[in-house]
Design a protein around this motif. Structure first.
Motif, PDB file in Angstrom:
ATOM      1  N   ILE A  43      -6.562   3.672   5.001  1.00  0.00           N
ATOM      2  CA  ILE A  43      -5.474   2.921   5.623  1.00  0.00           C
ATOM      3  C   ILE A  43      -4.290   3.079   4.813  1.00  0.00           C
ATOM      4  O   ILE A  43      -4.179   2.719   3.467  1.00  0.00           O
ATOM      5  N   TRP A  44      -3.159   3.360   5.568  1.00  0.00           N
ATOM      6  CA  TRP A  44      -1.991   3.821   5.068  1.00  0.00           C
ATOM      7  C   TRP A  44      -0.998   2.517   5.525  1.00  0.00           C
ATOM      8  O   TRP A  44      -0.956   2.063   6.611  1.00  0.00           O
ATOM      9  N   ARG A  45      -0.008   2.099   4.674  1.00  0.00           N
ATOM     10  CA  ARG A  45       1.161   1.268   5.227  1.00  0.00           C
ATOM     11  C   ARG A  45       2.381   1.687   4.580  1.00  0.00           C
ATOM     12  O   ARG A  45       2.651   2.506   3.643  1.00  0.00           O
ATOM     13  N   ARG A  46       3.533   1.147   5.680  1.00  0.00           N
ATOM     14  CA  ARG A  46       4.781   1.466   4.996  1.00  0.00           C
ATOM     15  C   ARG A  46       5.628   0.241   5.463  1.00  0.00           C
ATOM     16  O   ARG A  46       5.410  -0.673   6.521  1.00  0.00           O
ATOM     17  N   CYS A  47       6.520  -0.340   5.038  1.00  0.00           N
ATOM     18  CA  CYS A  47       7.755  -1.176   5.351  1.00  0.00           C
ATOM     19  C   CYS A  47       8.665  -0.683   6.079  1.00  0.00           C
ATOM     20  O   CYS A  47       9.411   0.225   5.766  1.00  0.00           O
ATOM     21  N   HIS A  48       8.754  -1.008   7.271  1.00  0.00           N
ATOM     22  CA  HIS A  48       9.754  -0.482   8.288  1.00  0.00           C
ATOM     23  C   HIS A  48      10.394  -1.601   9.046  1.00  0.00           C
ATOM     24  O   HIS A  48       9.931  -2.416   9.829  1.00  0.00           O
ATOM     25  N   HIS A  49      11.808  -1.871   8.596  1.00  0.00           N
ATOM     26  CA  HIS A  49      12.524  -2.874   9.149  1.00  0.00           C
ATOM     27  C   HIS A  49      11.846  -3.977   8.707  1.00  0.00           C
ATOM     28  O   HIS A  49      11.844  -5.089   9.487  1.00  0.00           O
ATOM     29  N   ARG A  50      11.561  -4.074   7.495  1.00  0.00           N
ATOM     30  CA  ARG A  50      11.239  -5.391   6.832  1.00  0.00           C
ATOM     31  C   ARG A  50       9.786  -6.146   7.460  1.00  0.00           C
ATOM     32  O   ARG A  50       9.368  -7.036   7.299  1.00  0.00           O
ATOM     33  N   GLU A  51       9.117  -5.036   8.141  1.00  0.00           N
ATOM     34  CA  GLU A  51       7.632  -5.547   8.648  1.00  0.00           C
ATOM     35  C   GLU A  51       6.607  -4.240   8.181  1.00  0.00           C
ATOM     36  O   GLU A  51       7.084  -2.993   8.236  1.00  0.00           O
ATOM     37  N   TRP A  52       5.458  -4.684   7.987  1.00  0.00           N
ATOM     38  CA  TRP A  52       4.608  -3.786   7.464  1.00  0.00           C
ATOM     39  C   TRP A  52       3.990  -3.045   8.676  1.00  0.00           C
ATOM     40  O   TRP A  52       3.505  -3.625   9.885  1.00  0.00           O
ATOM     41  N   GLN A  53       3.809  -1.764   8.606  1.00  0.00           N
ATOM     42  CA  GLN A  53       3.120  -0.950   9.667  1.00  0.00           C
ATOM     43  C   GLN A  53       1.940  -0.189   8.979  1.00  0.00           C
ATOM     44  O   GLN A  53       2.114   0.071   7.926  1.00  0.00           O
ATOM     45  N   TYR A  54       0.919  -0.257   9.678  1.00  0.00           N
ATOM     46  CA  TYR A  54      -0.590   0.283   9.280  1.00  0.00           C
ATOM     47  C   TYR A  54      -0.828   1.373  10.137  1.00  0.00           C
ATOM     48  O   TYR A  54      -0.736   1.384  11.397  1.00  0.00           O
ATOM     49  N   LYS A  55      -1.386   2.498   9.524  1.00  0.00           N
ATOM     50  CA  LYS A  55      -1.973   3.563  10.242  1.00  0.00           C
ATOM     51  C   LYS A  55      -3.328   3.943   9.434  1.00  0.00           C
ATOM     52  O   LYS A  55      -3.601   3.717   8.278  1.00  0.00           O
ATOM     53  N   GLN A  56      -4.306   4.488  10.065  1.00  0.00           N
ATOM     54  CA  GLN A  56      -5.538   5.039   9.566  1.00  0.00           C
ATOM     55  C   GLN A  56      -5.826   6.323   9.723  1.00  0.00           C
ATOM     56  O   GLN A  56      -5.651   6.856  10.701  1.00  0.00           O
ATOM     57  N   ASP A  57      -6.230   6.926   8.529  1.00  0.00           N
ATOM     58  CA  ASP A  57      -6.488   8.264   8.428  1.00  0.00           C
ATOM     59  C   ASP A  57      -7.940   8.397   8.525  1.00  0.00           C
ATOM     60  O   ASP A  57      -8.689   7.805   7.844  1.00  0.00           O
ATOM     61  N   PRO A  58      -8.715   9.289   9.493  1.00  0.00           N
ATOM     62  CA  PRO A  58      -9.991   9.431   9.551  1.00  0.00           C
ATOM     63  C   PRO A  58     -10.586  10.034   8.328  1.00  0.00           C
ATOM     64  O   PRO A  58     -11.912   9.740   8.126  1.00  0.00           O
ATOM     65  N   GLU A  59      -9.849  10.551   7.407  1.00  0.00           N
ATOM     66  CA  GLU A  59     -10.394  11.069   6.137  1.00  0.00           C
ATOM     67  C   GLU A  59     -10.863  10.059   5.090  1.00  0.00           C
ATOM     68  O   GLU A  59      -9.917   8.888   5.006  1.00  0.00           O
ATOM     69  N   THR A  60     -12.096  10.211   4.644  1.00  0.00           N
ATOM     70  CA  THR A  60     -12.330   9.068   3.604  1.00  0.00           C
ATOM     71  C   THR A  60     -11.625   9.302   2.324  1.00  0.00           C
ATOM     72  O   THR A  60     -11.254  10.306   1.919  1.00  0.00           O
ATOM     73  N   LEU A  61     -11.763   8.366   1.114  1.00  0.00           N
ATOM     74  CA  LEU A  61     -11.289   8.564   0.115  1.00  0.00           C
ATOM     75  C   LEU A  61     -12.117   9.670  -0.654  1.00  0.00           C
ATOM     76  O   LEU A  61     -11.395  10.488  -1.536  1.00  0.00           O
TER      77      LEU A  61
END
Length: 69
Positions: A43-61
């Motif tokens: 799971i990856w996240r970033r702060c965009h316009h003061r809100e957290w956005q999440y996306k998921q990479d199908p690749e495992t750690l």
């Protein structure tokens, strides 16, 4: 973020983080594409316009670490 509340000019725009970074979460999060969470993907996240956005990479750690070497 402290100065962003007082200065709404150039400094406020610099506080938005455009870079995605790895995030380990305990609670389920809402992905930006609305897909269901996969228990093995990163799971990856970033702060965009003061809100957290999440996306998921199908690749495992483990896949990611193996690719680094």
């Amino acid at each position: 973020m402290f100065f962003g509340h007082f200065f709404k000019g150039r400094l406020g725009k610099q506080l938005d983080v455009a870079l995605w970074h790895n995030h380990n979460t305990i609670l389920p999060v809402r992905l930006i594409d609305g897909a269901a969470l996969n228990p093995s993907g990163q799971i990856w996240r970033r702060c965009h316009h003061r809100e957290w956005q999440y996306k998921q990479d199908p690749e495992t750690l483990d896949d990611y670490e193996a690719r680094q070497f």
